[in-house]
Design a protein around this motif. Structure first.
Motif, short mmCIF file in Angstrom:
data_model
loop_
_atom_site.label_atom_id
_atom_site.label_comp_id
_atom_site.label_asym_id
_atom_site.label_seq_id
_atom_site.Cartn_x
_atom_site.Cartn_y
_atom_site.Cartn_z
N PHE A 1 0.83 -1.21 0.00
CA PHE A 1 0.00 0.00 0.00
C PHE A 1 0.87 1.26 0.00
CE2 PHE A 1 -2.66 -3.36 1.71
CZ PHE A 1 -3.66 -3.34 0.75
N LEU A 2 2.03 1.17 0.61
CA LEU A 2 2.97 2.28 0.50
C LEU A 2 3.34 2.49 -0.97
CD1 LEU A 2 3.75 1.62 3.72
CD2 LEU A 2 5.65 3.07 3.07
N ALA A 3 3.57 1.36 -1.66
CA ALA A 3 3.94 1.45 -3.07
C ALA A 3 2.81 2.07 -3.87
CB ALA A 3 4.28 0.06 -3.61
N VAL A 4 1.56 1.67 -3.59
CA VAL A 4 0.42 2.23 -4.32
C VAL A 4 0.38 3.75 -4.10
CG1 VAL A 4 -2.09 2.31 -4.50
CG2 VAL A 4 -0.94 0.11 -4.24
N ALA B 1 -3.07 15.25 -6.56
CA ALA B 1 -2.48 13.93 -6.83
C ALA B 1 -2.21 13.20 -5.52
CB ALA B 1 -1.19 14.09 -7.63
N ALA B 2 -1.72 13.94 -4.51
CA ALA B 2 -1.42 13.29 -3.23
C ALA B 2 -2.69 12.73 -2.59
CB ALA B 2 -0.75 14.29 -2.28
N VAL B 3 -3.77 13.54 -2.62
CA VAL B 3 -5.03 13.07 -2.03
C VAL B 3 -5.57 11.88 -2.80
CG1 VAL B 3 -7.42 13.71 -1.57
CG2 VAL B 3 -5.59 15.35 -1.12
N LEU B 4 -5.52 11.97 -4.14
CA LEU B 4 -6.01 10.86 -4.95
C LEU B 4 -5.18 9.60 -4.74
CD1 LEU B 4 -6.96 12.57 -8.33
CD2 LEU B 4 -8.48 11.70 -6.56
N ALA B 5 -3.87 9.78 -4.53
CA ALA B 5 -3.00 8.62 -4.31
C ALA B 5 -3.39 7.89 -3.03
CB ALA B 5 -1.53 9.05 -4.25
N ILE B 6 -3.73 8.68 -1.99
CA ILE B 6 -4.17 8.05 -0.74
C ILE B 6 -5.48 7.33 -0.98
CG2 ILE B 6 -4.87 8.51 1.64
CD1 ILE B 6 -3.06 11.05 1.45
N ALA C 1 -4.84 4.08 -2.70
CA ALA C 1 -4.41 3.03 -1.77
C ALA C 1 -5.63 2.46 -1.05
CB ALA C 1 -3.40 3.58 -0.76
N GLY C 2 -6.59 3.36 -0.70
CA GLY C 2 -7.82 2.91 -0.06
C GLY C 2 -8.61 1.99 -0.98
N ALA D 1 -13.10 -5.44 7.14
CA ALA D 1 -12.86 -4.87 5.81
C ALA D 1 -12.59 -3.37 5.92
CB ALA D 1 -14.05 -5.13 4.91
N GLY D 2 -13.39 -2.70 6.76
CA GLY D 2 -13.24 -1.25 6.90
C GLY D 2 -11.89 -0.86 7.47
N VAL D 3 -11.46 -1.57 8.51
CA VAL D 3 -10.16 -1.27 9.10
C VAL D 3 -9.05 -1.51 8.10
CG1 VAL D 3 -8.52 -1.94 10.87
CG2 VAL D 3 -10.92 -1.74 11.44
N PHE D 4 -9.25 -2.55 7.28
CA PHE D 4 -8.23 -2.84 6.27
C PHE D 4 -8.09 -1.68 5.29
CE2 PHE D 4 -6.15 -4.94 2.76
CZ PHE D 4 -5.24 -5.75 3.42
N VAL D 5 -9.23 -1.14 4.87
CA VAL D 5 -9.19 0.00 3.95
C VAL D 5 -8.52 1.20 4.61
CG1 VAL D 5 -10.61 1.69 2.74
CG2 VAL D 5 -11.21 -0.72 2.63
N LEU D 6 -8.90 1.47 5.88
CA LEU D 6 -8.32 2.61 6.59
C LEU D 6 -6.81 2.45 6.72
CD1 LEU D 6 -8.88 5.23 8.09
CD2 LEU D 6 -9.12 3.90 10.19
N SER D 7 -6.38 1.24 7.08
CA SER D 7 -4.94 1.03 7.27
C SER D 7 -4.21 1.15 5.93
CB SER D 7 -4.68 -0.30 7.96
OG SER D 7 -4.04 -1.19 7.12
N SER D 8 -4.87 0.75 4.82
CA SER D 8 -4.19 0.92 3.52
C SER D 8 -4.06 2.39 3.18
CB SER D 8 -4.93 0.23 2.37
OG SER D 8 -5.94 -0.57 2.79
#
Lengths: 357, 420
Positions: free
Chosen positions: A59-62, A88-93, A96-97, A223-230
């Motif tokens: 997810f860091l890579a994404v 771009a930074a916001v979209l990149a985050i 990852a989500g 699932a939700g926590v997984f998305v948040l952590s990504s």
């Protein structure tokens, strides 16, 4: 009261550091703060919800590559969308989500070691894509990272900026950006952990069935926590990319994910403070040791034969990790609270009633 | 509590004021060029009595054995220079950092060393140098990169020595056609490792094959693959007349050893990073001694040049226990190129970064007594297009002897390097 003193001292240090320390320390600090953001993310998942993830590096890579692709202009064989960098930074985050969301059917159903193995696959998938999807990732050599530019203020060495007689280059500017992002990330995670979601997450970790009986939608929470952590991973990826100025696929491998697990175990599972302490420990200690180990006995200058500082620092780092795991069950954060109790000498700890003496 | 808030607030203000005046901050001086007492302009890393030279090496990672030789080779050069009175009346102080072939560590090492180094006498690896490419391009010091990927070309501050992987392979394939009797329509195999090194080498063999009418049978391997029997089987089935190897030394040993046992008796040509003298102590030695050649731009340690003989003798005297390999030569020459750039910059009275880079870039024929003439004036070109063809030899210093002297084939001269 002591808490306020600590807050003021930390805030003052965060402001003063760029005025005094050289770029090496600022860079180390920026890396540590990016790592802290990523570690907060994985601590929400692994520490607070008990979901093991070996794929945090993906997810860091994404985040990192997403930022580069979205913000670069396409040139030659490299594609890009040329968006404004903050967008771009916001979209990149967000990207990852989305990546985390695509994985969430799996993340919602699996737990513990099984999820660990499933997320391991992400690392291998990610490495393959990073090396081979050349128009997006630049392949083996990676791609240069466009500096962030907010309202005409560029986070790079040029244009040169003098603040009170100190030349402010990219490192000094990024330092303040990293401090701000880390604060925001920590504040948000604290909110999550101290509120209803946090209690639900902890219940899922401690007793899944009980959580279900009490009405916590277990799969949806997982699932939700997984998305948040990504998304935290994605933000860490953007920060790392800005610090590196060049993304390279090698960095986002297996070892990076393991480092993140090491951070939260060493720092203390399940809390924001633990993640930050662990991130600082894991990312700063090797550099401190490499830099100052020539002052230690039995160490030869690099390249002069004998134990080199690099080798010595690796051994000391290993010893430190083993010590923390063996003797500090609550991690570094646990050590702090134990020390506080010992100093106060009053509050008995449930596990150690004798301390009330 | 209120009183405390006031106190905390005052403390905060005092600290901010401290920040504001930047009291005692060493950073506040500004890093602009100053002029030394001898009238020489001084940039970062240069004082009235020392010149600091950085080296970013791999002492703990996958290239550690080579990295150690490279670093010791460079240190040997600067010791000799200092013994002879230094450069520009100043002592040269080497600053070595290990990055273990790790990108983050090399960025950190660069960040630490760059502000206090006049030049980098070596910086190992294409990815690691690539990670700080932007910084090097904007205001970086002269940096001698030890990697032969074309992605390192095109920057005024980055200098490659020798030639690119592709050009080595083109010269090697040309050698196959001229000396080993390969004809148009023949197949040649190419086993390459993924990444820069393999990809560029493959570009070379494809180019040469197209010009000479050969067909290339490609096999890509991972850096971690150890057993090459599958690749040998493919090459045998395809009926190749020769095989080019752009892989690691261990993989070379497997490839060549298995080939002999499976009856694939064709010439093998290895890129410069595919061989290490240590291989001659393994069971693959007989096979290597028979049908294996190495393509390498730099002269081997075994050559008869007086400068090389002196280097070998000096290195043996200083590090009697260490293996002599190509790293010694690479480290010594990059240091010598750096040293000569510094001397020239000194003669121009300009030891700023710009001054050192300009001095270096004005050198059109450098050989330092090592037999390969290099031209540093063109930033889009490797300094030479010549390649030696070498053969393993147990009695030779460094394990290699010359079969064909350095030559630049017409094919290699006509190859256009694609810049990134």
């Amino acid at each position: 009261m002591s808490k306020a003193i600590i807050t003021v001292a930390t805030a003052a240090a965060a402001v003063l550091v760029p005025f005094y320390l050289e770029a090496f320390w600022l860079m180390a600090g920026i890396f540590a703060m990016s790592a802290a953001v990523g570690a907060i993310g994985i601590n929400l998942l692994t520490g607070a919800t008990g979901q093991l993830s070996m794929g945090h590096g993906f997810f860091l890579a994404v985040g990192a590559y997403g930022y580069v692709y979205l913000s670069s202009d396409s040139a030659g064989h490299l594609g890009g969308l040329g968006l404004p960098t903050p967008l771009a930074a916001v979209l990149a985050i967000g990207l990852a989500g989305v990546a985390g969301g695509l994985f969430s059917p799996i993340a919602g159903r699996l737990k513990g070691a099984y999820l660990g193995i499933a997320t391991l696959a992400l690392i291998f998938l990610g490495q393959h894509v990073l090396f081979n999807a050349e128009p997006v990732t630049g392949g083996y050599n990676g791609r240069p990272v466009p500096p962030l530019e907010i309202f005409g203020f560029t986070f790079a060495d040029s244009p040169e900026l003098m603040v009170l007689g100190v030349p402010f280059g990219g490192a000094e500017k990024l330092w303040f950006l990293a401090v701000a992002l880390l604060l925001a990330a920590a504040w948000f995670a604290r909110g999550v952990l101290h509120g209803r979601p946090g209690r639900a997450m902890n219940t899922i970790r401690d007793h899944e069935t009980a959580a279900g009986v009490m009405g916590v939608p277990v799969a949806r929470y997982r699932a939700g926590v997984f998305v948040l952590s990504s998304m935290y991973g994605g933000l860490a990826g953007v920060m790392v990319a800005l610090a590196f100025q060049q993304t390279v696929p090698e960095y986002f491998g297996m070892l990076l994910s393991l480092d993140y697990l090491a951070m939260i175990v060493i720092g203390g599972l399940g809390s924001v403070g633990g993640a930050v302490a662990g991130a600082a420990f894991v990312s700063l200690l090797p550099q401190l040791l490499t830099r100052y180990s020539d002052a230690l006995p039995l160490i030869a200058a690099p390249g002069a034969g004998g134990y080199s500082p690099a080798e010595a620092s690796r051994m000391l780092y290993g010893i430190a990790v083993v010590t923390v795991v063996l003797f500090l069950p609550g991690g570094l954060l646990g050590l702090v609270s134990r020390a506080r109790q010992a100093l106060a000498g009053k509050v008995p700890h449930p596990s150690n009633p004798r301390s009330a003496r | 509590m209120n009183r405390f808030r006031v106190r905390a607030g005052t403390a905060g203000l005092v600290l901010l004021a401290l920040a504001a005046t930047s009291c005692g901050s060493g950073k506040a001086t500004g890093g602009s060029a100053q002029t030394g007492s001898d009238g020489v302009k001084q940039g970062p890393g240069v004082t009235d009595d020392t010149i600091s030279v950085g080296m970013i090496s791999d002492l703990t990672g996958p290239y550690a054995p080579l990295g150690k030789s490279i670093t010791q080779g460079s240190q040997l050069y600067f010791e000799q220079v200092n013994a002879a009175g230094g450069i520009c009346g100043r002592k040269v102080e080497p600053l070595v950092r290990d990055m273990g072939y790790d990108v983050q560590k090399s960025v950190t090492a660069y960040t630490e060393l760059a502000p206090k180094s006049a030049a980098f006498a070596h910086f190992i690896g294409s990815v690691t140098v690539g990670a700080v490419r932007q910084r090097l391009d904007t205001d970086g010091p002269l940096t001698l990169a030890l990697a032969w990927a074309p992605s390192l070309l095109g920057s005024k501050s980055i200098q490659m020595t020798g030639t690119t992987y592709a050009i080595d392979v083109i010269n090697g394939v040309d050698y196959l056609a001229k000396e080993k009797g390969l004809k148009s329509g023949d197949k040649i195999g190419h086993v390459y490792v993924e990444g820069d090194y393999g990809i560029d080498s493959l570009a070379g063999s494809k180019y040469a094959a197209e010009k000479l009418g050969f067909q290339v049978v490609e096999q890509k391997v991972k850096a971690t693959d150890a057993d090459m029997s599958g690749q040998v089987a493919v090459m045998k089935d395809a009926g190749v007349k020769a095989v080019v190897l752009s892989i690691s030394p261990k993989q070379t040993a497997s490839m060549v050893g298995v080939a002999v046992s499976k009856g694939l008796n064709v010439p093998f040509l290895g890129s410069n990073s595919s061989f290490a003298p240590q291989l001659l102590a393994t069971p693959a030695a007989p096979a290597l001694l028979k049908g294996f050649h190495v393509m390498q731009s730099a002269s081997p340690l075994n050559s008869d040049l007086p400068a090389m003989k002196k280097l070998v003798a000096d290195y043996r005297a200083k590090y009697p226990k260490d293996t002599l390999d190509n790293g010694v030569m690479a480290g010594y020459t990059t240091a010598a190129i750096t040293g000569d750039a510094l001397k020239k910059a000194c003669a121009n009275k300009d030891l700023t970064r710009q001054g050192i880079i300009s001095a270096h870039r004005s050198t059109s024929a450098w050989d330092g007594g090592f037999g390969t003439t290099m031209d540093f004036t063109k930033i889009d070109e490797p300094p030479t297009r010549t390649t030696h063809i070498l053969q393993p030899d147990k009695t030779a210093v460094g394990g290699l002897k010359i079969v064909r002297e350095a030559t630049a084939s017409d094919l290699a001269n006509g190859y256009k390097i694609a810049l990134h």
